[in-house]
Design a protein around this motif. Structure first.
Motif, short mmCIF file in Angstrom:
data_model
loop_
_atom_site.label_atom_id
_atom_site.label_comp_id
_atom_site.label_asym_id
_atom_site.label_seq_id
_atom_site.Cartn_x
_atom_site.Cartn_y
_atom_site.Cartn_z
N ASN A 1 0.83 -1.20 0.00
CA ASN A 1 0.00 0.00 0.00
C ASN A 1 0.86 1.25 0.00
OD1 ASN A 1 -2.48 -1.45 0.35
ND2 ASN A 1 -2.05 -1.62 2.52
N ILE A 2 0.36 2.30 -0.65
CA ILE A 2 0.98 3.61 -0.60
C ILE A 2 -0.11 4.60 -0.18
CG2 ILE A 2 2.17 5.47 -1.82
CD1 ILE A 2 3.17 3.42 -3.82
N VAL A 3 0.18 5.40 0.84
CA VAL A 3 -0.71 6.49 1.23
C VAL A 3 -0.05 7.77 0.75
CG1 VAL A 3 -1.79 7.71 3.14
CG2 VAL A 3 -1.63 5.22 3.20
N MET A 4 -0.74 8.48 -0.12
CA MET A 4 -0.24 9.72 -0.71
C MET A 4 -0.97 10.90 -0.08
SD MET A 4 -0.30 8.44 -4.64
CE MET A 4 0.93 7.30 -5.27
N ILE A 5 -0.22 11.78 0.58
CA ILE A 5 -0.82 12.87 1.34
C ILE A 5 -0.58 14.19 0.61
CG2 ILE A 5 -0.91 14.03 3.58
CD1 ILE A 5 0.46 11.45 4.72
N HIS A 6 -1.66 14.85 0.28
CA HIS A 6 -1.57 16.12 -0.44
C HIS A 6 -1.18 17.26 0.50
CE1 HIS A 6 -5.31 17.85 1.17
NE2 HIS A 6 -5.83 16.63 1.06
N GLY A 7 -0.88 18.39 -0.08
CA GLY A 7 -0.50 19.56 0.70
C GLY A 7 -1.67 20.52 0.91
N MET A 8 -1.37 21.65 1.50
CA MET A 8 -2.38 22.68 1.75
C MET A 8 -2.98 23.15 0.43
SD MET A 8 -3.95 24.32 4.02
CE MET A 8 -3.24 24.76 5.57
N TRP A 9 -4.26 23.38 0.41
CA TRP A 9 -5.04 23.83 -0.73
C TRP A 9 -5.08 22.80 -1.84
CZ3 TRP A 9 -7.40 27.10 1.85
CH2 TRP A 9 -6.77 28.04 2.65
N GLY A 10 -4.68 21.57 -1.54
CA GLY A 10 -4.75 20.50 -2.53
C GLY A 10 -5.86 19.53 -2.17
N GLY A 11 -5.89 18.46 -2.90
CA GLY A 11 -6.85 17.38 -2.65
C GLY A 11 -6.28 16.10 -3.24
N SER A 12 -7.06 15.06 -3.21
CA SER A 12 -6.56 13.78 -3.73
C SER A 12 -6.20 13.87 -5.20
CB SER A 12 -7.58 12.67 -3.48
OG SER A 12 -8.80 12.97 -4.13
N TRP A 13 -6.81 14.80 -5.91
CA TRP A 13 -6.56 14.98 -7.33
C TRP A 13 -5.10 15.29 -7.66
CZ3 TRP A 13 -4.73 19.84 -8.10
CH2 TRP A 13 -5.06 20.82 -7.16
N VAL A 14 -4.34 15.85 -6.72
CA VAL A 14 -2.95 16.19 -7.03
C VAL A 14 -2.10 14.94 -7.29
CG1 VAL A 14 -3.03 18.33 -5.70
CG2 VAL A 14 -2.09 16.30 -4.65
N TRP A 15 -2.60 13.78 -6.84
CA TRP A 15 -1.85 12.53 -7.00
C TRP A 15 -2.28 11.70 -8.20
CZ3 TRP A 15 2.46 12.28 -4.50
CH2 TRP A 15 2.60 12.93 -3.28
N ASP A 16 -3.20 12.18 -9.01
CA ASP A 16 -3.77 11.37 -10.10
C ASP A 16 -2.70 10.73 -10.99
OD1 ASP A 16 -6.30 11.89 -9.18
OD2 ASP A 16 -6.80 13.33 -10.77
N ASN A 17 -1.73 11.50 -11.45
CA ASN A 17 -0.71 10.94 -12.35
C ASN A 17 0.17 9.93 -11.63
OD1 ASN A 17 -1.61 12.47 -14.53
ND2 ASN A 17 -0.18 14.13 -14.12
N TYR A 18 0.61 10.25 -10.43
CA TYR A 18 1.47 9.33 -9.67
C TYR A 18 0.72 8.06 -9.31
CZ TYR A 18 4.82 13.12 -9.15
OH TYR A 18 5.73 14.12 -9.40
#
Length: 93
Positions: free
Chosen positions: A3-20
């Motif tokens: 499993n990988i948990v990808m944590i976004h930054g301030m003013w972001g959301g899960s969408w910032v990780w779409d490509n990764y």
């Protein structure tokens, strides 16, 4: 499978990780992109007033609770504030 948990930054959301996320999932990983408390809004929306009263340790606790629901210990990766939260989680074990 890991499993990988990808944590976004301030003013972001899960969408910032779409490509990764798609790259890692193609390699067999299961990826989770939880949305931090009060961040489930459009970047153009006004922030929830409670955002200003939420600490990094509040976010870390939310993430620890989420991670505890997983079957395996995950790899944790973060961007910006999410990177700092990743370090806090790592320091807490």
């Amino acid at each position: 499978m890991k499993n990988i948990v990808m944590i976004h930054g301030m003013w972001g959301g899960s969408w910032v990780w779409d490509n990764y996320k798609s790259v890692f999932e193609d390699k067999g990983f299961t990826c989770y992109t939880p949305v931090l408390r009060y961040h489930d809004i459009s970047p153009s929306d006004k922030p929830d007033p409670l955002l200003g009263t939420t600490s990094l340790l509040d976010y870390a606790q939310d993430l620890k609770e989420f991670i505890s629901t997983l079957d395996d210990e995950p790899v944790i990766m973060g961007h910006s504030m999410g990177g700092l939260l990743s370090q806090i989680l790592g320091a807490q074990g």
